[in-house]
Design an enzyme around this catalytic site. Structure first.
Site, short mmCIF file in Angstrom:
data_model
loop_
_atom_site.label_atom_id
_atom_site.label_comp_id
_atom_site.label_asym_id
_atom_site.label_seq_id
_atom_site.Cartn_x
_atom_site.Cartn_y
_atom_site.Cartn_z
N PRO A 1 -3.54 -10.11 -9.01
CA PRO A 1 -4.74 -9.54 -8.16
C PRO A 1 -5.26 -10.90 -7.41
CG PRO A 1 -5.11 -9.97 -10.25
CD PRO A 1 -3.67 -10.24 -10.16
N SER B 1 -4.42 -14.91 -7.51
CA SER B 1 -4.26 -15.69 -6.45
C SER B 1 -5.68 -16.28 -5.68
CB SER B 1 -3.18 -15.14 -5.25
OG SER B 1 -3.89 -13.83 -4.94
N GLY C 1 3.77 -16.65 12.72
CA GLY C 1 4.06 -15.24 12.65
C GLY C 1 4.32 -14.59 11.33
N VAL D 1 3.13 -20.60 -6.31
CA VAL D 1 2.04 -21.44 -5.64
C VAL D 1 2.84 -22.22 -4.17
CG1 VAL D 1 0.52 -23.42 -5.49
CG2 VAL D 1 0.33 -21.65 -7.16
N SER E 1 0.81 -1.21 0.06
CA SER E 1 0.01 -0.03 0.29
C SER E 1 1.03 1.34 -0.07
CB SER E 1 -0.98 0.06 1.21
OG SER E 1 0.00 -0.14 2.56
N ASP F 1 3.21 -12.25 -0.58
CA ASP F 1 4.53 -11.63 -0.96
C ASP F 1 5.35 -12.69 -1.45
OD1 ASP F 1 3.87 -9.22 -0.52
OD2 ASP F 1 4.04 -9.39 1.25
N PRO G 1 -6.35 -20.83 -0.56
CA PRO G 1 -6.28 -22.34 -0.78
C PRO G 1 -6.58 -23.08 -1.92
CG PRO G 1 -8.08 -21.30 0.72
CD PRO G 1 -7.31 -20.13 0.17
N VAL H 1 0.33 -14.90 6.99
CA VAL H 1 1.03 -13.29 6.66
C VAL H 1 2.14 -13.59 5.70
CG1 VAL H 1 2.41 -11.81 8.20
CG2 VAL H 1 0.64 -12.64 9.10
#
Length: 319
Positions: free
Chosen positions: A186, A224, A291, A280, A140, A256, A227, A252
């Site tokens: 996206p 993407s 984490g 993937v 962002s 990326d 799952p 998390v």
């Protein structure tokens, strides 16, 4: 500056602080494990993923104050080259906490600090001077940075013959696409917004992505699906690859990690299908860790090999 094949750009980085606790009870003191600190932010995570795979990139990002100093140390500790644009504002910190009783994850994102016009100009100047083969613009935008920032990045990439990989959302992404990018990643809702519709089903992804490609706005779209894996669309290819079944600990950095795996694969001269498999594999491997740790290389390799076997079976069935 040294020539790097891959440059990542993070306008709004963060220091991610994560911990675990047992049971969330209002009004009571919650005892937590010792915190773990990680360098965070879209492009920085992509650089970390590339580094895990044995690749090399240059991370360009803003940093300010004591938390900015910590961010730099964390990145250098990872062995990642960096180019820092110093800011007057303090780099933000995010907080992630996992309840070990339920495995529920709570993610607290702090607002991005102000980045001035001069600091923004320094970011753009840095990437123009670098001229990488692949430029990854991810995450962002902080306060003070206009929505046309990624559009300017796209114009620079076009000028320097860099292949721009855009992983952001909303108006900044729409403006970048107007200028033109190389690869988009996206999710379903972001793709729906790009083609001006409220909702997309999986069987509508091909047509929606092809619409963007046909307008000359990008060459590769990888949607993407969490799952459910991901769908690759180019001018002449449409392939869905399922995500391997793994025990999820944290999401998390999964997106990326996926981008990092794909860009690393492209920089190594691999095919677009191999690129998708690596993306993937890395994205799925990232969900196996607690984490904000991203993925372990051995997990990514194992999942990639599983996906290669799946792909061979797919090719056998369809030929």
């Amino acid at each position: 500056m040294n020539q790097h094949k891959i440059v990542t750009l993070t306008a709004s980085p963060a220091v991610d602080k994560s911990t675990k606790f047992a049971g969330l009870v209002a009004e009571q003191k919650i005892r937590c494990d010792a915190p773990q600190y990680d360098a965070g932010g879209g492009g920085i995570n992509v650089s970390k993923a590339i580094n895990r795979l044995g690749g090399n990139s240059l991370a360009v990002f803003t940093a300010g104050g004591a938390s900015g100093d910590m961010l730099q140390e964390l990145i250098k500790h990872e062995g990642i080259d960096c180019h820092i644009v110093k800011t007057a504002s303090e780099t933000r910190e995010n907080f992630i906490a996992v309840d070990t009783n339920t495995n529920a994850q709570y993610r607290f994102g702090m607002p991005a600090p102000m980045v001035t016009e001069a600091e923004t100009a320094a970011l753009l100047k840095a990437i123009e001077a670098l001229k990488p083969d692949y430029l990854v613009a991810s995450g962002s935008l902080p306060a003070g940075v206009d929505n046309d920032f990624y559009e300017k990045v796209a114009a620079i990439a076009k000028k320097t013959n860099s292949r721009l990989v855009a992983d952001t959302s909303g108006i900044p992404l729409e403006k970048a696409i107007e200028e033109g990018v190389y690869l988009l990643k996206p999710n379903l809702s972001e793709l729906a917004r790009l083609v001006k519709t409220d909702k997309l089903e999986i069987n509508e992804v091909d047509d929606a992505a092809t619409e963007i490609i046909a307008k000359g706005k990008c060459e590769i779209v990888v949607v993407s699906l969490g799952p459910q894996g991901a769908i690759l669309v180019t001018a002449d290819t449409c392939r869905h690859v399922p995500a391997p079944s793994v025990q999820k600990r944290s999401t998390v950095g999964a997106g990326d990690s996926m981008v990092g795996g794909m860009v690393w694969a492209l920089s190594e001269g691999k095919s677009v299908i191999e690129m998708l498999l690596w993306g993937v594999a890395c994205g799925s491997a990232a969900t196996m860790n607690d984490g904000t740790q991203l993925f372990k290389k051995e997990d990514a390799n194992k999942l990639y090999n599983w996906l290669v076997t799946y792909e061979k079976k797919y090719q056998t069935r369809h030929h």
